[in-house]
Design an enzyme around this catalytic site. Structure first.
Site, mmCIF file in Angstrom:
data_model
loop_
_atom_site.group_PDB
_atom_site.id
_atom_site.type_symbol
_atom_site.label_atom_id
_atom_site.label_comp_id
_atom_site.label_asym_id
_atom_site.label_seq_id
_atom_site.Cartn_x
_atom_site.Cartn_y
_atom_site.Cartn_z
ATOM 1 N N TYR A 78 4.956 5.212 15.167
ATOM 2 C CA TYR A 78 3.616 4.629 15.077
ATOM 3 C C TYR A 78 2.552 5.629 15.545
ATOM 4 O O TYR A 78 1.524 5.826 14.888
ATOM 5 C CB TYR A 78 3.551 3.360 15.918
ATOM 6 C CG TYR A 78 2.215 2.662 15.893
ATOM 7 C CD1 TYR A 78 1.817 1.930 14.778
ATOM 8 C CD2 TYR A 78 1.355 2.718 16.987
ATOM 9 C CE1 TYR A 78 0.592 1.281 14.751
ATOM 10 C CE2 TYR A 78 0.137 2.070 16.975
ATOM 11 C CZ TYR A 78 -0.245 1.353 15.853
ATOM 12 O OH TYR A 78 -1.468 0.717 15.830
ATOM 13 N N VAL A 99 0.809 -1.217 0.000
ATOM 14 C CA VAL A 99 0.000 0.000 0.000
ATOM 15 C C VAL A 99 0.847 1.274 0.000
ATOM 16 O O VAL A 99 0.335 2.353 -0.307
ATOM 17 C CB VAL A 99 -0.993 0.037 1.190
ATOM 18 C CG1 VAL A 99 -1.992 -1.094 1.089
ATOM 19 C CG2 VAL A 99 -0.258 0.034 2.517
ATOM 20 N N ILE A 137 -5.316 -4.836 21.405
ATOM 21 C CA ILE A 137 -5.958 -5.994 20.785
ATOM 22 C C ILE A 137 -4.897 -7.054 20.554
ATOM 23 O O ILE A 137 -3.829 -6.770 19.998
ATOM 24 C CB ILE A 137 -6.622 -5.621 19.443
ATOM 25 C CG1 ILE A 137 -7.524 -4.391 19.603
ATOM 26 C CG2 ILE A 137 -7.398 -6.815 18.896
ATOM 27 C CD1 ILE A 137 -8.677 -4.561 20.563
ATOM 28 N N ALA A 183 2.724 8.884 15.625
ATOM 29 C CA ALA A 183 2.601 9.974 14.656
ATOM 30 C C ALA A 183 1.775 9.547 13.447
ATOM 31 O O ALA A 183 0.941 10.306 12.945
ATOM 32 C CB ALA A 183 3.992 10.437 14.213
ATOM 33 N N SER A 184 1.995 8.318 13.007
ATOM 34 C CA SER A 184 1.235 7.846 11.840
ATOM 35 C C SER A 184 -0.249 7.741 12.156
ATOM 36 O O SER A 184 -1.097 8.142 11.347
ATOM 37 C CB SER A 184 1.775 6.484 11.373
ATOM 38 O OG SER A 184 1.456 5.436 12.268
ATOM 39 N N LYS A 185 -0.587 7.234 13.333
ATOM 40 C CA LYS A 185 -1.999 7.064 13.674
ATOM 41 C C LYS A 185 -2.665 8.395 14.017
ATOM 42 O O LYS A 185 -3.865 8.586 13.755
ATOM 43 C CB LYS A 185 -2.135 6.068 14.825
ATOM 44 C CG LYS A 185 -1.758 4.644 14.442
ATOM 45 C CD LYS A 185 -2.584 4.122 13.273
ATOM 46 C CE LYS A 185 -2.287 2.677 12.956
ATOM 47 N NZ LYS A 185 -3.107 2.158 11.826
ATOM 48 N N ASN A 221 -7.085 -0.866 6.489
ATOM 49 C CA ASN A 221 -6.591 -1.484 7.716
ATOM 50 C C ASN A 221 -5.089 -1.752 7.739
ATOM 51 O O ASN A 221 -4.512 -1.912 8.814
ATOM 52 C CB ASN A 221 -7.349 -2.813 7.937
ATOM 53 C CG ASN A 221 -6.733 -3.674 9.005
ATOM 54 O OD1 ASN A 221 -6.770 -3.341 10.195
ATOM 55 N ND2 ASN A 221 -6.136 -4.783 8.596
ATOM 56 N N SER A 227 -5.973 4.255 15.982
ATOM 57 C CA SER A 227 -5.548 3.584 17.212
ATOM 58 C C SER A 227 -5.712 4.556 18.368
ATOM 59 O O SER A 227 -5.691 5.778 18.165
ATOM 60 C CB SER A 227 -4.070 3.160 17.102
ATOM 61 O OG SER A 227 -3.566 2.706 18.346
#
Length: 250
Positions: free
Chosen positions: A155, A64, A188, A157-159, A90, A142
């Site tokens: 992570y 992606v 999860i 920063a990306s979310k 996702n 998230s």
């Protein structure tokens, strides 16, 4: 229920974990599925199992983070089915790394997959949805996109970017009949989390952070995606839905 009979649902990161659980939920409710993943073995296994149950499935191996691969894949899905009614955006990656030790390549990899990749897929699908008169885009964010967590700067920063991307797309695409929402899971238990965290870490996490007294399962998330994609959520857009066992209530 067959809420999605006659609907086409495209799911990225569909080979395992939450993505696979989401695919199974939409299949159970009658949808035809386009499954995308960069891990061919997981993708083939998921597609075979779903097809054996009678679900119409198309599977495509896609990175992606590569905008050209994304466009080719989305075009192939649209050609096969004639439309895309729901996008479950996702695909994502994560690992622990202290902020002072993050190398440029590691920062770039997480941003390329988790944020850039999410944008490429959403943009490509949204163009088709606008032309067909509407649809639903659901982005995987998230709780790490809402609050900080040590050792996950890239992570997080990306979310966080996914949350604001979702709100902005909702503002722009509503006029085209496209609803855009994000789901923010807490802890999860998935193959990705199992590769990062020890049993001792998980036990302590439950005791100190989760009021419901357990970690989440992929099935705890898949039903939320099904709800947001359904007509029951017809007046919900631009939202971030937290599913975390009460963690952010502290």
């Amino acid at each position: 229920m067959n809420r999605f009979e006659g609907k086409v649902v495209l799911i990225t990161g569909a080979g395992r974990g939450i993505g696979r659980a989401i695919a199974e939920r939409f299949a159970d409710e009658g949808a035809s599925l386009a499954l995308l993943s960069n891990v061919e073995a997981d993708l083939n296994e998921a597609a075979s199992e779903l097809a054996a149950k009678g679900t119409i499935v198309q599977s495509l191996v896609v990175d992606v983070s590569d905008a050209e691969q994304v466009e080719r894949a989305v075009s192939a899905v649209a050609e096969r089915f004639g439309r895309i009614d729901v996008l479950v955006n996702n695909a994502g990656i994560a690992w622990e790394e202290p902020v002072l030790e993050i190398k440029p390549d590691n920062w770039k990899k997480i941003i390329d997959v988790n944020l850039n990749g999410m944008f490429w897929v959403a943009q490509s699908v949204a163009k088709r949805m606008a032309a067909q008169g509407g649809g639903v885009i659901l982005n995987m964010a998230s709780t790490n996109g809402l609050v900080g967590e040590a050792n996950y700067a890239h992570y997080n920063a990306s979310k966080g970017g996914v949350v604001l991307l979702t709100k902005t797309m909702a503002l722009e695409l509503g006029v085209s009949g496209i609803r855009v929402n994000a789901v923010c899971p807490g802890y999860i238990q998935t193959p990705m989390s199992a590769a990062i965290d020890s049993p001792e870490f998980i036990e302590n996490y439950i005791k100190t952070k989760i009021p419901l007294g357990r970690v989440g399962k992929p099935e705890d998330i898949s039903g939320v995606f099904a709800f947001l994609a359904s007509d029951d959520a017809a007046f919900i857009t631009g939202e971030t839905i937290v599913v975390d066992g009460g963690q952010l209530a502290f």
